[in-house]
Design a protein around this motif. Sequence first.
Motif, PDB file in Angstrom:
ATOM      1  N   ALA A   1       1.013  -1.083  -0.052  1.00  0.00           N
ATOM      2  CA  ALA A   1      -0.080  -0.097   0.192  1.00  0.00           C
ATOM      3  C   ALA A   1       1.192   0.671   0.392  1.00  0.00           C
ATOM      4  CB  ALA A   1      -0.919  -0.152   1.063  1.00  0.00           C
ATOM      5  N   ARG A   2       0.206   2.552  -0.219  1.00  0.00           N
ATOM      6  CA  ARG A   2       1.127   3.847  -0.664  1.00  0.00           C
ATOM      7  C   ARG A   2      -0.085   4.944  -0.186  1.00  0.00           C
ATOM      8  NH1 ARG A   2       1.354   6.879  -4.929  1.00  0.00           N
ATOM      9  NH2 ARG A   2       2.813   8.609  -4.390  1.00  0.00           N
ATOM     10  N   LEU A   3       0.560   5.659   1.104  1.00  0.00           N
ATOM     11  CA  LEU A   3      -0.437   6.588   1.611  1.00  0.00           C
ATOM     12  C   LEU A   3       0.716   7.949   1.712  1.00  0.00           C
ATOM     13  CD1 LEU A   3      -2.498   7.178   3.393  1.00  0.00           C
ATOM     14  CD2 LEU A   3      -1.902   6.796   5.336  1.00  0.00           C
ATOM     15  N   GLN A   4       0.345   9.633   1.232  1.00  0.00           N
ATOM     16  CA  GLN A   4       1.150   9.916   1.259  1.00  0.00           C
ATOM     17  C   GLN A   4       0.695  11.178   1.915  1.00  0.00           C
ATOM     18  OE1 GLN A   4       2.879  10.782  -3.038  1.00  0.00           O
ATOM     19  NE2 GLN A   4       0.592  11.663  -3.608  1.00  0.00           N
ATOM     20  N   GLY A   5       0.793  12.493   1.910  1.00  0.00           N
ATOM     21  CA  GLY A   5       0.837  13.496   2.792  1.00  0.00           C
ATOM     22  C   GLY A   5       1.297  15.027   2.876  1.00  0.00           C
ATOM     23  N   ALA A   6       0.543  15.543   4.079  1.00  0.00           N
ATOM     24  CA  ALA A   6       1.183  16.770   4.638  1.00  0.00           C
ATOM     25  C   ALA A   6       1.092  16.887   6.265  1.00  0.00           C
ATOM     26  CB  ALA A   6       1.509  17.992   3.782  1.00  0.00           C
ATOM     27  N   TRP A   7       1.323  17.737   7.258  1.00  0.00           N
ATOM     28  CA  TRP A   7       0.921  18.013   8.300  1.00  0.00           C
ATOM     29  C   TRP A   7       1.830  19.142   8.780  1.00  0.00           C
ATOM     30  CZ3 TRP A   7       2.133  12.228   8.853  1.00  0.00           C
ATOM     31  CH2 TRP A   7       0.678  11.802   9.215  1.00  0.00           C
ATOM     32  N   PRO A   8       1.295  19.983   9.334  1.00  0.00           N
ATOM     33  CA  PRO A   8       1.955  21.814   9.568  1.00  0.00           C
ATOM     34  C   PRO A   8       2.862  20.593  11.008  1.00  0.00           C
ATOM     35  CG  PRO A   8      -0.392  21.796   9.508  1.00  0.00           C
ATOM     36  CD  PRO A   8       0.125  20.145   8.751  1.00  0.00           C
ATOM     37  N   VAL A   9       4.092  21.304  10.502  1.00  0.00           N
ATOM     38  CA  VAL A   9       4.957  21.602  11.546  1.00  0.00           C
ATOM     39  C   VAL A   9       4.580  21.645  13.051  1.00  0.00           C
ATOM     40  CG1 VAL A   9       7.558  21.871  12.819  1.00  0.00           C
ATOM     41  CG2 VAL A   9       6.510  21.793   9.928  1.00  0.00           C
ATOM     42  N   ALA A  10       3.337  21.614  13.048  1.00  0.00           N
ATOM     43  CA  ALA A  10       2.865  23.076  14.716  1.00  0.00           C
ATOM     44  C   ALA A  10       2.357  21.156  14.958  1.00  0.00           C
ATOM     45  CB  ALA A  10       2.063  24.049  14.254  1.00  0.00           C
TER      46      ALA A  10
ATOM     47  N   ALA B   1       5.191  -4.429  14.703  1.00  0.00           N
ATOM     48  CA  ALA B   1       4.217  -4.161  14.012  1.00  0.00           C
ATOM     49  C   ALA B   1       2.837  -3.820  14.757  1.00  0.00           C
ATOM     50  CB  ALA B   1       3.920  -4.650  12.909  1.00  0.00           C
ATOM     51  N   GLY B   2       1.922  -3.077  14.326  1.00  0.00           N
ATOM     52  CA  GLY B   2       0.149  -2.927  15.790  1.00  0.00           C
ATOM     53  C   GLY B   2      -0.470  -3.246  14.308  1.00  0.00           C
ATOM     54  N   LYS B   3      -1.801  -3.694  15.208  1.00  0.00           N
ATOM     55  CA  LYS B   3      -2.397  -3.215  13.792  1.00  0.00           C
ATOM     56  C   LYS B   3      -3.154  -2.299  13.875  1.00  0.00           C
ATOM     57  CE  LYS B   3      -4.027  -7.731  13.927  1.00  0.00           C
ATOM     58  NZ  LYS B   3      -4.211  -8.191  12.580  1.00  0.00           N
ATOM     59  N   GLU B   4      -2.560  -0.742  14.827  1.00  0.00           N
ATOM     60  CA  GLU B   4      -2.869   0.700  14.913  1.00  0.00           C
ATOM     61  C   GLU B   4      -2.173   1.628  14.863  1.00  0.00           C
ATOM     62  OE1 GLU B   4      -6.585   1.939  17.276  1.00  0.00           O
ATOM     63  OE2 GLU B   4      -7.724  -0.002  16.473  1.00  0.00           O
ATOM     64  N   MET B   5      -1.314   1.373  13.614  1.00  0.00           N
ATOM     65  CA  MET B   5       0.012   2.046  14.164  1.00  0.00           C
ATOM     66  C   MET B   5      -0.148   3.120  13.678  1.00  0.00           C
ATOM     67  SD  MET B   5       2.437  -0.650  11.913  1.00  0.00           S
ATOM     68  CE  MET B   5       3.520  -0.025  12.412  1.00  0.00           C
ATOM     69  N   ARG B   6       0.035   4.761  14.368  1.00  0.00           N
ATOM     70  CA  ARG B   6      -0.146   6.170  14.378  1.00  0.00           C
ATOM     71  C   ARG B   6       1.154   6.336  12.529  1.00  0.00           C
ATOM     72  NH1 ARG B   6       0.534   9.225  18.508  1.00  0.00           N
ATOM     73  NH2 ARG B   6      -0.316  10.703  16.646  1.00  0.00           N
ATOM     74  N   VAL B   7      -0.297   6.520  12.446  1.00  0.00           N
ATOM     75  CA  VAL B   7       1.374   7.204  10.417  1.00  0.00           C
ATOM     76  C   VAL B   7       2.026   8.371  11.579  1.00  0.00           C
ATOM     77  CG1 VAL B   7       1.453   8.073   8.320  1.00  0.00           C
ATOM     78  CG2 VAL B   7       0.191   6.434   9.144  1.00  0.00           C
ATOM     79  N   GLN B   8       1.706   9.596  12.256  1.00  0.00           N
ATOM     80  CA  GLN B   8       2.047  10.612  12.346  1.00  0.00           C
ATOM     81  C   GLN B   8       3.272  10.292  13.696  1.00  0.00           C
ATOM     82  OE1 GLN B   8      -0.756  13.532  14.415  1.00  0.00           O
ATOM     83  NE2 GLN B   8       0.820  15.065  14.075  1.00  0.00           N
ATOM     84  N   ALA B   9       2.866   9.845  13.988  1.00  0.00           N
ATOM     85  CA  ALA B   9       3.643   9.135  14.981  1.00  0.00           C
ATOM     86  C   ALA B   9       5.172   8.338  14.297  1.00  0.00           C
ATOM     87  CB  ALA B   9       2.960   7.921  15.828  1.00  0.00           C
ATOM     88  N   LEU B  10       5.026   7.974  13.003  1.00  0.00           N
ATOM     89  CA  LEU B  10       5.654   7.288  12.497  1.00  0.00           C
ATOM     90  C   LEU B  10       6.853   8.590  12.261  1.00  0.00           C
ATOM     91  CD1 LEU B  10       4.322   4.102  11.000  1.00  0.00           C
ATOM     92  CD2 LEU B  10       5.823   4.351  13.139  1.00  0.00           C
ATOM     93  N   VAL B  11       6.320   9.111  11.496  1.00  0.00           N
ATOM     94  CA  VAL B  11       6.410  10.340  10.863  1.00  0.00           C
ATOM     95  C   VAL B  11       7.561  11.081  11.673  1.00  0.00           C
ATOM     96  CG1 VAL B  11       6.331  12.697   9.326  1.00  0.00           C
ATOM     97  CG2 VAL B  11       4.858  10.270   8.720  1.00  0.00           C
ATOM     98  N   GLU B  12       6.903  11.344  12.905  1.00  0.00           N
ATOM     99  CA  GLU B  12       7.635  12.301  14.438  1.00  0.00           C
ATOM    100  C   GLU B  12       8.889  11.967  14.613  1.00  0.00           C
ATOM    101  OE1 GLU B  12       5.739  15.149  17.775  1.00  0.00           O
ATOM    102  OE2 GLU B  12       5.148  13.368  17.632  1.00  0.00           O
ATOM    103  N   ASP B  13       8.585  10.414  15.315  1.00  0.00           N
ATOM    104  CA  ASP B  13       9.394   9.728  15.567  1.00  0.00           C
ATOM    105  C   ASP B  13      10.845   9.773  14.818  1.00  0.00           C
ATOM    106  OD1 ASP B  13       8.565   8.372  17.978  1.00  0.00           O
ATOM    107  OD2 ASP B  13       8.002   6.314  16.203  1.00  0.00           O
ATOM    108  N   GLU B  14      10.278   9.485  12.991  1.00  0.00           N
ATOM    109  CA  GLU B  14      11.790   9.874  12.754  1.00  0.00           C
ATOM    110  C   GLU B  14      12.398  10.528  12.309  1.00  0.00           C
ATOM    111  OE1 GLU B  14      13.441   6.971  12.116  1.00  0.00           O
ATOM    112  OE2 GLU B  14      12.148   5.706  12.784  1.00  0.00           O
ATOM    113  N   VAL B  15      11.019  12.006  11.886  1.00  0.00           N
ATOM    114  CA  VAL B  15      12.064  13.080  12.107  1.00  0.00           C
ATOM    115  C   VAL B  15      12.963  13.778  13.087  1.00  0.00           C
ATOM    116  CG1 VAL B  15      11.524  15.783  11.823  1.00  0.00           C
ATOM    117  CG2 VAL B  15      10.364  14.219  10.731  1.00  0.00           C
TER     118      VAL B  15
END
Length: 165
Positions: A17-26, A111-125
């Motif tokens: 699967a593929r997912l993309q988007g954007a979030w304000p840094v705030a 891996a989890g059944k409910e992984m928050r994408v924003q948390a993944l992004v924030e961890d890596e940033v």
Amino acid sequence: MSHQPVIDGLEFARAAARLQGAWPVAEFLRLHDALRSTAGTLRYELCGVPEEQGRPTLRLKVGGALQLTCQRCLGALEFSLQMEVALRLATTQEEMDAEPLQADGPESILAGKEMRVQALVEDEVLLAIPIAPRHESCDSSAAGAEGRKQTPFAGLRGLIGGTKH
């Protein structure tokens, strides 16, 4: 607040699967302490890879600019973030612990059944930003009246009766 996508990590990877988007840094609350300003937007793309080195994997790309503080001059520093990481999925902590750590290899995450994408992004940033950011050509040292560079302890010489060179 924007939409917060949640994925089933293993299913997402197996389905390629593929997912993309954007979030304000705030919106990245854990990132606030490392920032000078919460202005800007981070773009992301998350792709599932069914099998990479024998395991389901997530590939995450993040791009944008972060406003940091230079640790030399304490001025504003724009940090251009362009990163791509592979996150190998494990089903248990034991599975993760059994894998030898590789400096250049993908990191493993649970891996989890409910992984928050924003948390993944924030961890890596958070892992990608420098611990002590500074400008490439930053000069915070003070020059003396004669144009000589002053050292932080130059004034102590006179106090302890030393000679000035």
